[in-house]
Scaffold this motif. Sequence first.
Motif, PDB file in Angstrom:
ATOM      1  N   MET A  78      -5.913  -5.063  19.207  1.00 58.93           N
ATOM      2  CA  MET A  78      -5.994  -3.565  19.643  1.00 58.93           C
ATOM      3  C   MET A  78      -4.557  -3.003  19.087  1.00 58.93           C
ATOM      4  N   ARG A  79      -4.920  -1.835  18.486  1.00 58.77           N
ATOM      5  CA  ARG A  79      -3.678  -0.847  18.087  1.00 58.77           C
ATOM      6  C   ARG A  79      -3.047  -0.386  19.326  1.00 58.77           C
ATOM      7  N   ILE A  80      -1.768   0.132  18.952  1.00 60.58           N
ATOM      8  CA  ILE A  80      -0.797   0.669  19.861  1.00 60.58           C
ATOM      9  C   ILE A  80      -1.428   1.981  20.970  1.00 60.58           C
ATOM     10  N   GLY A  81      -2.261   2.828  20.209  1.00 61.56           N
ATOM     11  CA  GLY A  81      -2.993   3.991  20.737  1.00 61.56           C
ATOM     12  C   GLY A  81      -3.834   3.538  22.161  1.00 61.56           C
ATOM     13  N   GLU A  82      -4.691   2.197  21.804  1.00 63.47           N
ATOM     14  CA  GLU A  82      -5.589   1.754  22.726  1.00 63.47           C
ATOM     15  C   GLU A  82      -4.655   0.751  23.851  1.00 63.47           C
ATOM     16  N   LEU A  83      -3.326   0.351  23.475  1.00 67.96           N
ATOM     17  CA  LEU A  83      -2.498  -0.319  24.572  1.00 67.96           C
ATOM     18  C   LEU A  83      -2.265   0.733  25.352  1.00 67.96           C
ATOM     19  N   ALA A  84      -1.617   1.999  24.845  1.00 65.56           N
ATOM     20  CA  ALA A  84      -1.036   3.145  25.593  1.00 65.56           C
ATOM     21  C   ALA A  84      -2.055   3.553  26.487  1.00 65.56           C
ATOM     22  N   LYS A  85      -3.467   3.677  26.233  1.00 73.81           N
ATOM     23  CA  LYS A  85      -4.386   4.164  27.014  1.00 73.81           C
ATOM     24  C   LYS A  85      -4.790   3.297  28.101  1.00 73.81           C
ATOM     25  N   ARG A  86      -4.819   2.010  27.774  1.00 73.08           N
ATOM     26  CA  ARG A  86      -5.369   0.898  28.870  1.00 73.08           C
ATOM     27  C   ARG A  86      -4.015   0.575  29.794  1.00 73.08           C
ATOM     28  N   SER A  87      -2.958   0.881  29.377  1.00 69.89           N
ATOM     29  CA  SER A  87      -1.621   0.209  30.103  1.00 69.89           C
ATOM     30  C   SER A  87      -1.089   1.494  30.777  1.00 69.89           C
ATOM     31  N   LEU A  88      -1.487   2.597  30.345  1.00 71.02           N
ATOM     32  CA  LEU A  88      -0.860   4.007  30.977  1.00 71.02           C
ATOM     33  C   LEU A  88       0.736   4.097  30.608  1.00 71.02           C
ATOM     34  N   VAL A  89       0.937   3.403  29.643  1.00 74.35           N
ATOM     35  CA  VAL A  89       2.394   3.383  29.116  1.00 74.35           C
ATOM     36  C   VAL A  89       2.553   4.320  27.837  1.00 74.35           C
ATOM     37  N   PRO A  90       3.309   5.344  27.664  1.00 82.07           N
ATOM     38  CA  PRO A  90       3.205   6.205  26.304  1.00 82.07           C
ATOM     39  C   PRO A  90       3.513   5.484  25.116  1.00 82.07           C
ATOM     40  N   ILE A  91       3.093   5.527  24.021  1.00 83.16           N
ATOM     41  CA  ILE A  91       3.409   4.835  22.695  1.00 83.16           C
ATOM     42  C   ILE A  91       4.818   4.731  22.428  1.00 83.16           C
TER      43      ILE A  91
ATOM     44  N   GLU B   2      -4.704  -9.081  24.223  1.00 80.89           N
ATOM     45  CA  GLU B   2      -5.330  -8.582  25.595  1.00 80.89           C
ATOM     46  C   GLU B   2      -4.062  -8.891  26.357  1.00 80.89           C
ATOM     47  N   SER B   3      -3.368  -9.975  26.545  1.00 73.12           N
ATOM     48  CA  SER B   3      -2.572 -10.200  27.428  1.00 73.12           C
ATOM     49  C   SER B   3      -1.323  -8.999  27.415  1.00 73.12           C
ATOM     50  N   ASP B   4      -1.112  -8.316  26.340  1.00 77.21           N
ATOM     51  CA  ASP B   4      -0.298  -7.439  26.156  1.00 77.21           C
ATOM     52  C   ASP B   4      -0.202  -6.135  27.082  1.00 77.21           C
ATOM     53  N   VAL B   5      -1.522  -6.005  27.583  1.00 78.85           N
ATOM     54  CA  VAL B   5      -1.694  -4.891  28.416  1.00 78.85           C
ATOM     55  C   VAL B   5      -1.091  -5.182  29.802  1.00 78.85           C
ATOM     56  N   THR B   6      -1.323  -6.456  30.384  1.00 78.32           N
ATOM     57  CA  THR B   6      -0.572  -6.774  31.587  1.00 78.32           C
ATOM     58  C   THR B   6       0.807  -6.752  31.229  1.00 78.32           C
ATOM     59  N   ARG B   7       1.390  -7.111  30.224  1.00 77.21           N
ATOM     60  CA  ARG B   7       2.642  -7.140  29.988  1.00 77.21           C
ATOM     61  C   ARG B   7       3.284  -6.063  30.173  1.00 77.21           C
ATOM     62  N   ALA B   8       2.755  -5.079  29.207  1.00 73.92           N
ATOM     63  CA  ALA B   8       3.076  -3.627  29.187  1.00 73.92           C
ATOM     64  C   ALA B   8       3.174  -2.862  30.881  1.00 73.92           C
ATOM     65  N   VAL B   9       2.172  -3.320  31.567  1.00 73.40           N
ATOM     66  CA  VAL B   9       1.976  -2.771  33.041  1.00 73.40           C
ATOM     67  C   VAL B   9       3.467  -3.437  33.793  1.00 73.40           C
ATOM     68  N   LEU B  10       3.500  -4.627  33.519  1.00 71.50           N
ATOM     69  CA  LEU B  10       4.495  -5.354  34.436  1.00 71.50           C
ATOM     70  C   LEU B  10       6.088  -4.745  33.800  1.00 71.50           C
ATOM     71  N   VAL B  11       6.248  -4.543  32.640  1.00 68.15           N
ATOM     72  CA  VAL B  11       7.469  -4.170  32.119  1.00 68.15           C
ATOM     73  C   VAL B  11       7.829  -2.603  32.661  1.00 68.15           C
TER      74      VAL B  11
ATOM     75  N   ASN C 135      -2.120  -4.117   6.791  1.00 71.02           N
ATOM     76  CA  ASN C 135      -1.977  -2.884   6.673  1.00 71.02           C
ATOM     77  C   ASN C 135      -0.412  -2.261   7.186  1.00 71.02           C
ATOM     78  N   GLY C 136       0.023  -3.362   8.008  1.00 72.53           N
ATOM     79  CA  GLY C 136       1.747  -3.111   8.862  1.00 72.53           C
ATOM     80  C   GLY C 136       1.384  -2.776  10.101  1.00 72.53           C
ATOM     81  N   TYR C 137       0.125  -2.223  10.568  1.00 72.91           N
ATOM     82  CA  TYR C 137      -0.061  -1.889  11.990  1.00 72.91           C
ATOM     83  C   TYR C 137       0.148  -3.029  12.931  1.00 72.91           C
ATOM     84  N   ARG C 138       0.792  -2.514  14.267  1.00 70.16           N
ATOM     85  CA  ARG C 138       0.985  -3.317  15.311  1.00 70.16           C
ATOM     86  C   ARG C 138      -0.462  -3.894  15.861  1.00 70.16           C
ATOM     87  N   ASP C 139      -0.441  -5.246  16.091  1.00 71.69           N
ATOM     88  CA  ASP C 139      -1.907  -5.616  16.667  1.00 71.69           C
ATOM     89  C   ASP C 139      -1.461  -6.480  17.969  1.00 71.69           C
ATOM     90  N   TYR C 140      -1.858  -5.833  19.116  1.00 72.70           N
ATOM     91  CA  TYR C 140      -1.779  -6.234  20.276  1.00 72.70           C
ATOM     92  C   TYR C 140      -2.551  -7.110  20.977  1.00 72.70           C
TER      93      TYR C 140
END
Length: 127
Positions: free
Chosen positions: A1-14, A40-49, A33-38
């Motif tokens: 997933m891209r960073i925008g989707e991770l931000a939306k799902r984790s409620l953590v700003p980009i 599924e487990s990164d959602v939980t990790r971002a919320v925890l962090v 293309n150089g874009y970040r690719d997160y």
Amino acid sequence: MRIGELAKRSLVPIRMLRYYEERGLLSPGRGANGYRDYRESDVTRAVLVSSLIRSGLPTRLIIPLLQDEPPGQPPATLDESPGAVDESLEGLFAAELARLDSKIACMNLSRTAVRKHLDRLRAPIPG
């Protein structure tokens, strides 16, 4: 997933997600293309962090918390001998635990005071 989707799902700003990556708290892959690719487990990790940071835990302590290395192995971010790392980390975590316990006790006291006041405000007026 891209960073925008991770931000939306984790409620953590980009911006914070990028900071987490800079600090080694998140490690996304990179697409062709150089874009970040997160993952599924990164959602939980971002919320925890995010939660750990909001509670006041410094990132230097979050990094070893998130590492899967066994005790006795120094985190990649600390340049000390394994024994010194374990002792210094133990002291840092013990101090942080004491700080959190104190903060929790203070917040419990505040919660009780607010709850009592709210109960008084909600109580029917006699007469």
